[in-house]
Design an enzyme around this catalytic site. Structure first.
Site, mmCIF file in Angstrom:
data_model
loop_
_atom_site.group_PDB
_atom_site.id
_atom_site.type_symbol
_atom_site.label_atom_id
_atom_site.label_comp_id
_atom_site.label_asym_id
_atom_site.label_seq_id
_atom_site.Cartn_x
_atom_site.Cartn_y
_atom_site.Cartn_z
ATOM 1 C CB THR A 109 -0.862 0.052 1.276
ATOM 2 O OG1 THR A 109 0.013 0.239 2.399
ATOM 3 C CG2 THR A 109 -1.687 -1.210 1.454
ATOM 4 C CB THR A 160 -6.393 -4.621 5.802
ATOM 5 O OG1 THR A 160 -6.425 -4.359 4.397
ATOM 6 C CG2 THR A 160 -4.993 -5.047 6.207
ATOM 7 C CB THR A 162 -2.125 -1.194 18.835
ATOM 8 O OG1 THR A 162 -2.076 0.098 19.411
ATOM 9 C CG2 THR A 162 -3.591 -1.526 18.539
ATOM 10 C CG ASP A 163 -0.665 1.428 23.409
ATOM 11 O OD1 ASP A 163 -1.066 1.682 22.253
ATOM 12 O OD2 ASP A 163 0.079 2.205 24.048
ATOM 13 C CE LYS A 219 -3.410 -4.140 15.045
ATOM 14 N NZ LYS A 219 -2.588 -4.894 14.043
HETATM 15 P P1 NAD Z 1 2.732 0.445 8.380
HETATM 16 O O1 NAD Z 1 1.474 1.140 7.976
HETATM 17 O O2 NAD Z 1 4.021 1.171 8.310
HETATM 18 O O3 NAD Z 1 2.906 -0.891 7.516
HETATM 19 C C1 NAD Z 1 1.837 -1.749 7.239
HETATM 20 C C2 NAD Z 1 2.283 -2.701 6.132
HETATM 21 O O4 NAD Z 1 1.220 -3.625 5.878
HETATM 22 C C3 NAD Z 1 2.605 -2.008 4.809
HETATM 23 O O5 NAD Z 1 3.811 -2.497 4.288
HETATM 24 C C4 NAD Z 1 1.426 -2.370 3.909
HETATM 25 O O6 NAD Z 1 1.759 -2.419 2.534
HETATM 26 C C5 NAD Z 1 1.064 -3.746 4.465
HETATM 27 N N1 NAD Z 1 -0.333 -4.093 4.184
HETATM 28 C C6 NAD Z 1 -1.435 -3.324 4.370
HETATM 29 N N2 NAD Z 1 -2.545 -3.974 3.941
HETATM 30 C C7 NAD Z 1 -2.130 -5.195 3.481
HETATM 31 C C8 NAD Z 1 -2.813 -6.303 2.911
HETATM 32 N N3 NAD Z 1 -4.136 -6.294 2.734
HETATM 33 N N4 NAD Z 1 -2.088 -7.391 2.556
HETATM 34 C C9 NAD Z 1 -0.731 -7.401 2.728
HETATM 35 N N5 NAD Z 1 -0.037 -6.363 3.235
HETATM 36 C C10 NAD Z 1 -0.728 -5.265 3.627
HETATM 37 O O7 NAD Z 1 2.448 -0.096 9.851
HETATM 38 P P2 NAD Z 1 3.433 -0.208 11.097
HETATM 39 O O8 NAD Z 1 3.444 1.074 11.831
HETATM 40 O O9 NAD Z 1 4.699 -0.843 10.671
HETATM 41 O O10 NAD Z 1 2.600 -1.244 11.995
HETATM 42 C C11 NAD Z 1 2.756 -2.641 11.812
HETATM 43 C C12 NAD Z 1 1.863 -3.373 12.785
HETATM 44 O O11 NAD Z 1 2.168 -2.987 14.121
HETATM 45 C C13 NAD Z 1 0.371 -3.067 12.607
HETATM 46 O O12 NAD Z 1 -0.340 -4.257 12.810
HETATM 47 C C14 NAD Z 1 0.059 -2.053 13.704
HETATM 48 O O13 NAD Z 1 -1.287 -2.153 14.094
HETATM 49 C C15 NAD Z 1 1.002 -2.529 14.789
HETATM 50 N N6 NAD Z 1 1.457 -1.512 15.743
HETATM 51 C C16 NAD Z 1 2.022 -0.342 15.305
HETATM 52 C C17 NAD Z 1 2.523 0.570 16.223
HETATM 53 C C18 NAD Z 1 3.172 1.864 15.767
HETATM 54 O O14 NAD Z 1 3.495 2.695 16.606
HETATM 55 N N7 NAD Z 1 3.409 2.076 14.483
HETATM 56 C C19 NAD Z 1 2.448 0.285 17.590
HETATM 57 C C20 NAD Z 1 1.847 -0.907 18.010
HETATM 58 C C21 NAD Z 1 1.377 -1.814 17.072
HETATM 59 O O1 DAU Z 2 -0.171 3.290 20.496
HETATM 60 C C1 DAU Z 2 0.184 2.526 19.382
HETATM 61 C C2 DAU Z 2 -0.328 3.191 18.130
HETATM 62 O O2 DAU Z 2 0.497 4.340 17.915
HETATM 63 C C3 DAU Z 2 -0.290 2.275 16.904
HETATM 64 O O3 DAU Z 2 -1.165 1.212 17.113
HETATM 65 C C4 DAU Z 2 -0.688 3.045 15.642
HETATM 66 O O4 DAU Z 2 -0.535 2.207 14.501
HETATM 67 C C5 DAU Z 2 0.236 4.241 15.500
HETATM 68 O O5 DAU Z 2 -0.146 5.012 14.393
HETATM 69 C C6 DAU Z 2 0.204 5.094 16.764
HETATM 70 O O6 DAU Z 2 -1.087 5.753 16.913
HETATM 71 P P1 DAU Z 2 -1.190 7.271 17.413
HETATM 72 O O7 DAU Z 2 -2.477 7.825 16.986
HETATM 73 O O8 DAU Z 2 -0.834 7.367 18.859
HETATM 74 O O9 DAU Z 2 0.064 7.893 16.560
HETATM 75 P P2 DAU Z 2 0.208 9.242 15.747
HETATM 76 O O10 DAU Z 2 1.647 9.346 15.390
HETATM 77 O O11 DAU Z 2 -0.796 9.379 14.673
HETATM 78 O O12 DAU Z 2 -0.111 10.353 16.836
HETATM 79 C C7 DAU Z 2 0.631 10.450 18.051
HETATM 80 C C8 DAU Z 2 0.026 11.572 18.881
HETATM 81 O O13 DAU Z 2 0.294 12.824 18.214
HETATM 82 C C9 DAU Z 2 -1.477 11.511 19.007
HETATM 83 O O14 DAU Z 2 -1.853 11.985 20.284
HETATM 84 C C10 DAU Z 2 -1.993 12.457 17.923
HETATM 85 C C11 DAU Z 2 -0.902 13.506 17.864
HETATM 86 N N1 DAU Z 2 -0.663 14.116 16.544
HETATM 87 C C12 DAU Z 2 -0.493 13.306 15.474
HETATM 88 C C13 DAU Z 2 -0.251 13.824 14.209
HETATM 89 C C14 DAU Z 2 -0.073 12.913 13.015
HETATM 90 C C15 DAU Z 2 -0.577 15.498 16.419
HETATM 91 O O15 DAU Z 2 -0.705 16.245 17.402
HETATM 92 N N2 DAU Z 2 -0.309 16.007 15.177
HETATM 93 C C16 DAU Z 2 -0.173 15.238 14.062
HETATM 94 O O16 DAU Z 2 0.024 15.775 12.942
#
Ligand code: NAD
Ligand code: DAU
Length: 358
Positions: free
Chosen positions: A42, A110, A139-140, A168
């Protein structure tokens, strides 16, 4: 625990955490298997995240990429059969809360249906084997929002509040249901906010750094006092590997950084680090901070109690927040071409030419 770990299917391995996980796993002395990265690519999935892995693995066959959708049962069955998969590490998801507010449908497809397809294909392929593992990354945010006190524990009731966290939570329940109903060997982890290299510049930290580079406004939602708990991505992945090796089937583990920061303080800290690293006057960067309309249903505070992971499995984080943030800002400053690449429509055209239409 005699888990095979010979042929590991990593879903979403071209995304932020998944690509860092593949790099991490292939460098572990106690991992001797092969990684099959299954990703549909994606907007958030970028093969550029794994250029170094492809170069390092060369012809040794320890890393394979397959483009595919986790919702496509036939395609998942084919990859599980062809590569004799004995382990699934399931990262693939739609992951951005703001996008889920704008349009939840892709999140349900998804995150919920895709997870069910993977679970079901694994169940049918493994036929009761116990040397296999399905590890689900969650995720938390499934636990909801906290007041000033307390932290999420593994037994905190689920209370998701955004379409993303609801999807989730549904996936987590399905994973547990496959353990209880069919005996599928699963482990599950719920992690707090990750940061580090290769994170798509829509999430708070990389968005702020990229906007600083372009001298664009730094949008802070609401009063900026929402609190997140931050963890360096490699510490998350180290925890996942420990759980895969030593976690008990059917158990869930919280992963967190014990590093709670108000958003506005974090943005100010990023401004300071960026100004110092680039030799820019601090005022030129902090002037970009702009308070904007709040995110609807914006969770106020997250905090994670990860004592189960520490006490039972001996995990500890290796990165403190200050050094992790510095490394991260430096990485984005050094990798402007990566930023241009992942943000450009050119990249999507290249994907279509090389891998066909999505
Ligand atoms: P991301 O959005 O960077 O990556 C998601 C990946 O999944 C991409 O490479 C995308 O191409 C692939 N994908 C999406 N739909 C798909 C499909 N239908 N089939 C196959 N591939 C597909 O996400 P991330 O931040 O790396 O998060 C990864 C995992 O960790 C997620 O499950 C998210 O919920 C979880 N998570 C993320 C965070 C965070 O802070 N980013 C924290 C806790 C948990
Ligand atoms: O807690 C785990 C989660 O953390 C993961 O499961 C999600 O995939 C990941 O995207 C993340 O979610 P958040 O919503 O916490 O992350 P984000 O970076 O979008 O935002 C972090 C905090 O900052 C939230 O309180 C919203 C705020 N924010 C975010 C953006 C993008 C802003 O104030 N300005 C912004 O432009």
């Amino acid at each position: 625990m005699n888990r095979a770990f010979q042929n590991v299917l990593v879903t979403g391995g071209a995304g932020f955490i998944g690509s860092n996980f593949i790099r991490y796993l292939l460098h572990q002395a106690d991992f001797h298997g092969r990684v099959i990265n299954y990703d549909i690519l994606t907007y958030a999935g970028n093969l550029a995240n794994l250029d170094d892995v492809v170069q390092e693995c060369g012809q040794n066959g320890r890393y394979v990429f397959v483009r595919g959708d986790i919702c496509d049962r036939e395609s998942v069955e084919e990859v599980v059969r062809r590569y004799d998969i004995d382990t699934v590490v399931h990262f693939a998801a739609e992951s951005h809360v703001d996008r889920s507010i704008h349009d939840p449908s892709a999140f349900i497809k998804t995150n919920v249906l895709g997870t069910q397809v993977l679970l079901d294909v694994a169940r049918q392929a493994w036929q009761g084997r116990q040397d296999v593992l399905f590890h689900h990354i969650s995720t938390d945010e499934v636990y909801g929002s906290l007041g000033n006190e307390g932290a999420f524990r593994e037994d905190t009731p689920y209370d998701p509040r955004s379409p993303y966290s609801a999807s989730k939570a549904a996936a987590d329940h399905l994973v547990m249901a496959y353990f209880h109903t069919y005996g599928l060997p699963i482990t599950l982890s719920n992690c707090s906010n990750n940061y580090g290299p290769y994170q798509f510049p829509e999430k708070l930290i990389p968005l702020m750094i990229c906007n600083m580079e372009e001298r664009k406004p730094l949008p802070v939602y609401g009063d900026g006092k929402n609190i997140r708990d931050w963890l360096y991505v490699e510490d998350h992945n180290a925890a996942v590997w420990i759980i895969m090796k030593n976690g008990k089937a059917g158990e869930k583990y919280n992963i967190g950084g014990e590093t709670e920061w108000e958003n506005i303080r974090l943005v100010e800290e990023l401004c300071k680090i960026y100004a110092e690293l680039t030799g820019t006057p601090l005022g030129e960067i902090t002037n970009l901070i702009t308070y904007v309309k709040d995110r609807p249903g914006h969770d106020r505070r997250y905090a994670i109690d990860c004592s189960k992971l520490k006490d039972e499995l001996g995990w500890q984080k290796a990165h403190d927040f200050q050094s992790g943030l510095q490394k991260t800002v430096q990485w984005y400053v050094n990798n402007k071409s990566w930023i241009g690449n992942v943000q450009s429509g050119e990249y999507m055209k290249w994907i279509e030419t090389n891998y066909g239409q999505r």
